[in-house]
Design a protein around this motif. Structure first.
Motif, mmCIF file in Angstrom:
data_model
loop_
_atom_site.group_PDB
_atom_site.id
_atom_site.type_symbol
_atom_site.label_atom_id
_atom_site.label_comp_id
_atom_site.label_asym_id
_atom_site.label_seq_id
_atom_site.Cartn_x
_atom_site.Cartn_y
_atom_site.Cartn_z
ATOM 1 N N ALA A 22 32.707 41.728 34.428
ATOM 2 C CA ALA A 22 32.346 40.974 35.458
ATOM 3 C C ALA A 22 32.615 39.366 35.130
ATOM 4 C CB ALA A 22 30.971 40.864 36.298
ATOM 5 N N GLY A 23 32.193 39.259 33.844
ATOM 6 C CA GLY A 23 32.086 38.086 33.108
ATOM 7 C C GLY A 23 33.709 37.522 32.770
ATOM 8 N N GLN A 24 34.464 38.532 32.763
ATOM 9 C CA GLN A 24 35.942 38.151 32.237
ATOM 10 C C GLN A 24 36.624 37.508 33.675
ATOM 11 O OE1 GLN A 24 36.918 38.583 29.097
ATOM 12 N NE2 GLN A 24 34.657 38.731 28.952
ATOM 13 N N GLU A 25 37.829 36.927 33.215
ATOM 14 C CA GLU A 25 38.626 36.776 34.561
ATOM 15 C C GLU A 25 39.050 37.906 35.436
ATOM 16 O OE1 GLU A 25 41.489 34.500 32.220
ATOM 17 O OE2 GLU A 25 42.671 36.064 32.765
ATOM 18 N N GLN A 26 39.518 38.021 36.345
ATOM 19 C CA GLN A 26 40.001 39.080 36.993
ATOM 20 C C GLN A 26 41.161 39.945 36.318
ATOM 21 O OE1 GLN A 26 39.361 39.730 40.329
ATOM 22 N NE2 GLN A 26 40.376 41.508 40.702
ATOM 23 N N PHE A 27 40.678 41.209 36.292
ATOM 24 C CA PHE A 27 41.580 41.896 35.345
ATOM 25 C C PHE A 27 41.879 43.248 36.165
ATOM 26 C CE2 PHE A 27 42.913 44.288 32.057
ATOM 27 C CZ PHE A 27 41.924 45.315 31.825
ATOM 28 N N ALA A 28 43.025 43.511 36.411
ATOM 29 C CA ALA A 28 43.470 44.960 37.223
ATOM 30 C C ALA A 28 43.068 46.043 36.203
ATOM 31 C CB ALA A 28 44.817 44.912 37.581
ATOM 32 N N ILE A 29 42.293 46.872 36.569
ATOM 33 C CA ILE A 29 42.074 47.902 35.670
ATOM 34 C C ILE A 29 43.326 48.878 36.118
ATOM 35 C CG2 ILE A 29 40.720 50.118 35.370
ATOM 36 C CD1 ILE A 29 38.106 48.395 36.383
ATOM 37 N N PRO A 30 43.904 49.357 34.849
ATOM 38 C CA PRO A 30 45.331 49.797 34.875
ATOM 39 C C PRO A 30 45.252 51.161 35.290
ATOM 40 C CG PRO A 30 44.622 49.599 32.820
ATOM 41 C CD PRO A 30 43.625 48.891 33.437
ATOM 42 N N PHE A 31 43.955 51.851 35.222
ATOM 43 C CA PHE A 31 44.130 53.421 35.332
ATOM 44 C C PHE A 31 43.018 53.328 36.574
ATOM 45 C CE2 PHE A 31 43.858 57.616 34.350
ATOM 46 C CZ PHE A 31 42.599 57.957 34.547
ATOM 47 N N ASP A 32 43.461 54.337 37.446
ATOM 48 C CA ASP A 32 42.664 54.685 38.601
ATOM 49 C C ASP A 32 41.466 55.429 38.170
ATOM 50 O OD1 ASP A 32 43.115 56.790 41.650
ATOM 51 O OD2 ASP A 32 41.772 55.191 40.879
#
Lengths: 261, 281, 222
Positions: free
Chosen positions: C108-118
């Motif tokens: 949450a503290g990181q910038e928006q980051f798309a979790i590549p894995f479902d």
């Protein structure tokens, strides 16, 4: 009803009962009991009051003969001999199969005379031999140290637990190979009970023991095999660990978990 | 209800004291009137002048013989019967009938026993009036007491003794002999104490079967007649022409009879105490 | 059986069910906090672990009390033994939920980051296994328990696939290595949660059938 398979392959059976039924006059108390008693093991008979376990026990040394109008059907073999065959010497049978009763019943004689009673009845007169037998029996019953200095004292002066051990010594003195115990500790306090249970553990190496008990924890502690009786029928017989962790019959489980009886 | 309790206690006490008083008075009366007749001659001489003088030796001896004879017959029979009833007999209808017969027998009047003894022992068996006939008759009379007392004491022995004995391999008789009889012995002796008392003191049964008022010699065999204290007393008190004047002889006889019975009972009590100590349970 | 014993056993069952539900909820909240990058949810889970620990201690004490006082046998004994083990498994699941929440807090503290894995497939399977393991306990449902054991294989497969995918990405996407590693952790935690749920299922089978099948999966697979 009881499979040989619950016993190890090489286990010798000392008592075999086949479809044993027992009648008090017209009332039937046992219904087709087929049970094996393995040699040099402790087999416990459990079940609610009136289920026939004591009646069955007393069939094994023909103590039920004293009950008028009683009848036994089926076969009981002890060391391969049919004990109800006509002409069976009951006196000899009772030398082979000893019995200890629920309420300890020492004779109001001296401790020595109590233990020597059996051998004397069977003809042993030699005082030296009698003294040996008495000492051996009292040793085996784990009470020698407590009474060796007062063998001539009246047996009624002993405590309840001591009296019961005396009765065990008395039974052992005639030299049986099988010991029947009808609720031997039910009239005793916990400490005395524990001593009796320890004693049963020690006697196991030399004797075959069949014990009737109301106390399931006792059956669990003391026996190798447990047979559950209910209303005159044998419901289940198995290794004690099996009976108390995972019995096969629901009735057995209900009884030992206290859901009835 | 404290008042009721107190009242009951008082009432029971009174009754007991009354009984003791009555017995005490009887004893006192006998001793008072009979003591004067007691001396060595009285117990060692034969009677003279039809019992108005002299002693009562033959009556004493006769009573003793009768008591011994009665016990000798009734004790084995009574104890044997009791053992059978308590240990061997079926506890069914036949047994109940036997018990009924015994209880009825206990209530039969002693004169009836006398008649019975006369008919069977004196006449039919041909013993004639004799110690034998008298003892047998008296034995019949006290048999119920002995059987009942013996049976009770046998039944009182705890079942545990029997079970344990049998389980050790004793036969039924061995069990009875070694483990039941010794412990019921004291009860059986109690029964015989009661029997002795009756046997020594009954007049009616011996009237017709053995007693004679005067015999010049002491009896030599069981077929002889004897004199007996109760009968002697009876004749002295009722038939004797000088009955009024020989009160002291009558009371003396009564006193001796009393002492005799007390003595025999004491003996039996001592034997019983010995058994009680030896076979305490 | 004595009334007190029945009463105590019923209370124990209720506590285990309550703990199961609490733990289920923690897992759900923790995984949500990762997927939605919600720091509040994460914090709540981390703080709430204390409660789970307290429940565990209470249940263990209750079990000991029943053993000491009543010396139960047969099915009652097996139930207490199963309860002790399930208790411990639930507490571990609770701890794993906390671990997941900690990852969520970090991400949450990181910038928006798309979790590549479902992740959601693994998440829902893990949640389902936890829920079902408690159900199988309540209902003595051995079939369900066996299904959970089968589902564990699926979870393992998903875990391996995630691992392979992320491994590939680690070599290409060097910028987000840290995040990826955290995501990897979450996956591993979910896989561990599934293992514990499987343990619970095996304990249920022990309870009902008196078979100890922990180490011999081949013999008992339906």
């Amino acid at each position: 009803m009881v499979e040989q398979s619950i016993y190890p392959q090489d286990q010798k059976m000392v008592i075999t009962t086949d479809q044993v039924s027992f009648f008090y006059g017209l009332t039937q108390a046992l219904f087709g009991i087929s049970l094996l008693i393995p040699a040099q093991q402790v087999t416990a008979l459990i079940g609610p009051s009136g289920c026939g376990k004591s009646t069955f026990l007393r069939c094994l040394n023909r103590m039920n003969d004293t009950i008028p109008h009683s009848r036994v059907e089926g076969e009981i073999l002890i060391n391969l001999k049919d004990i109800y065959a006509p002409g069976t010497d009951v006196v000899e049978l009772r030398k082979e199969v000893g019995m200890v009763f629920q309420k300890s019943n020492p004779f109001p004689k001296s401790i020595f005379d109590n233990v020597a009673y059996g051998p004397r009845i069977h003809g042993e007169k030699n005082p030296k031999r009698l003294a040996e037998i008495v000492e051996q029996s009292l040793q085996q019953a784990a009470i020698w140290d407590e009474v060796k200095d007062r063998l001539q004292a009246n047996a009624m002066g002993l405590s309840g637990g001591q009296q019961q051990r005396l009765c065990i010594a008395r039974a052992l003195a005639v030299g049986p190979k099988i010991l029947l115990m009808d609720e031997p500790a039910s009239a005793l306090d916990p400490k005395a009970t524990m001593r009796i249970e320890d004693l049963i553990g020690e006697l196991r190496t030399n004797y075959t023991i069949v014990i009737v008990t109301h106390n399931m924890q006792q059956a669990a502690r003391v026996s190798d095999y447990t047979a559950f009786f209910y209303e005159g029928r044998l419901i289940e017989c198995d290794a004690t660990t099996r009976i108390f962790t995972n019995p096969r019959q629901k009735q057995t489980e209900d009884y030992i978990t206290g859901r009835f009886g | 209800m404290k008042i009721t309790d107190k009242f009951i206690l008082l009432f029971l006490r009174l009754i007991t004291y009354a009984i003791v008083l009555v017995i005490g008075y009887i004893l006192f009366d006998i001793i008072r009137n009979g003591a004067s007749a007691l001396n060595w001659q009285f117990v060692s001489n034969f009677p003279r002048r039809s019992g108005a003088a002299g002693g009562i030796l033959p009556a004493i001896v006769g009573t003793l013989y009768l008591v011994v004879g009665t016990i000798a017959v009734s004790l084995p029979l009574g104890i044997g019967g009791a053992i059978y009833l308590a240990e061997y007999a079926d506890q069914g209808r036949f047994n109940t009938l036997i018990r009924l017969a015994i209880v009825t027998l206990a209530g039969v009047p002693s004169i009836v026993f006398g008649l019975f003894g006369l008919g069977i022992f004196v006449l039919f068996c041909g013993f004639g009036p004799s110690i034998l006939a008298g003892s047998l008759t008296l034995a019949c009379m006290i048999l119920p007491t002995i059987i009942v007392a013996s049976e009770e004491s046998l039944r009182a022995v705890p079942k545990g003794f029997r079970d344990a004995s049998l389980a050790l391999g004793a036969t039924k008789w061995e069990m009875i002999r070694t483990n039941i009889l010794p412990y019921s012995m004291s009860g059986m002796i109690t029964g015989s104490i009661l029997g002795i008392g009756r046997a020594a003191g009954e007049t009616a049964p011996i009237l017709l079967t053995v007693a004679a008022f005067y015999l010049p010699r002491l009896p030599k065999s069981v077929f002889d007649q004897v004199m007996a204290l109760p009968y002697h007393l009876y004749i002295l008190a009722t038939q004797h022409p000088e009955a009024e004047r020989i009160r002291h002889m009558q009371y003396g006889t009564a006193l001796i009879l009393l002492l005799l019975v007390l003595g025999l009972s004491l003996g039996a009590i001592l034997i019983r105490t010995h058994f009680r100590k030896k076979f305490r349970w | 059986m004595p009334k007190h014993m029945q009463h105590d056993i019923d209370k124990l069952k209720a506590k285990i069910i309550a703990m199961g539900e609490a733990v289920e909820d923690r897992v759900y909240q923790a995984t949500l906090s990762v997927i939605n990058r919600d720091p509040d949810k994460a914090t709540a889970v981390i703080k709430g672990d204390r409660e789970i620990d307290d429940m565990e201690v209470e249940i263990e004490e209750d079990c000991l009390k029943i053993l000491a006082l009543y010396q139960p046998v047969a099915i009652d004994l097996r139930f207490i033994v199963a309860a002790l083990k399930i208790n411990s498994d639930l507490e571990r699941i609770g701890d794993l939920a906390v671990n997941i929440a900690e990852r969520g807090l970090f991400l949450a503290g990181q910038e928006q980051f798309a979790i590549p894995f479902d992740l959601s497939a693994m998440v829902s399977l893990a949640e389902k296994m936890v829920t079902q393991s408690i159900d199988s306990l309540i209902n003595h449902d051995v079939r369900l328990a066996h299904q959970i054991r089968a589902a564990d294989d699926t979870m393992d497969a998903m875990n391996r696939e995630m691992y392979a995918q992320l491994k590939g990405m680690l070599t290409t996407d060097t910028e987000h290595v840290n995040n990826l590693l955290h995501v990897l952790s979450v996956g591993r935690h979910l896989e561990r949660i599934a293992d514990h749920a499987t343990n619970i299922a095996e304990d249920v089978i022990y309870l009902v059938d008196a078979q100890i099948i922990r180490h011999t999966p081949e013999l008992y697979d339906e």
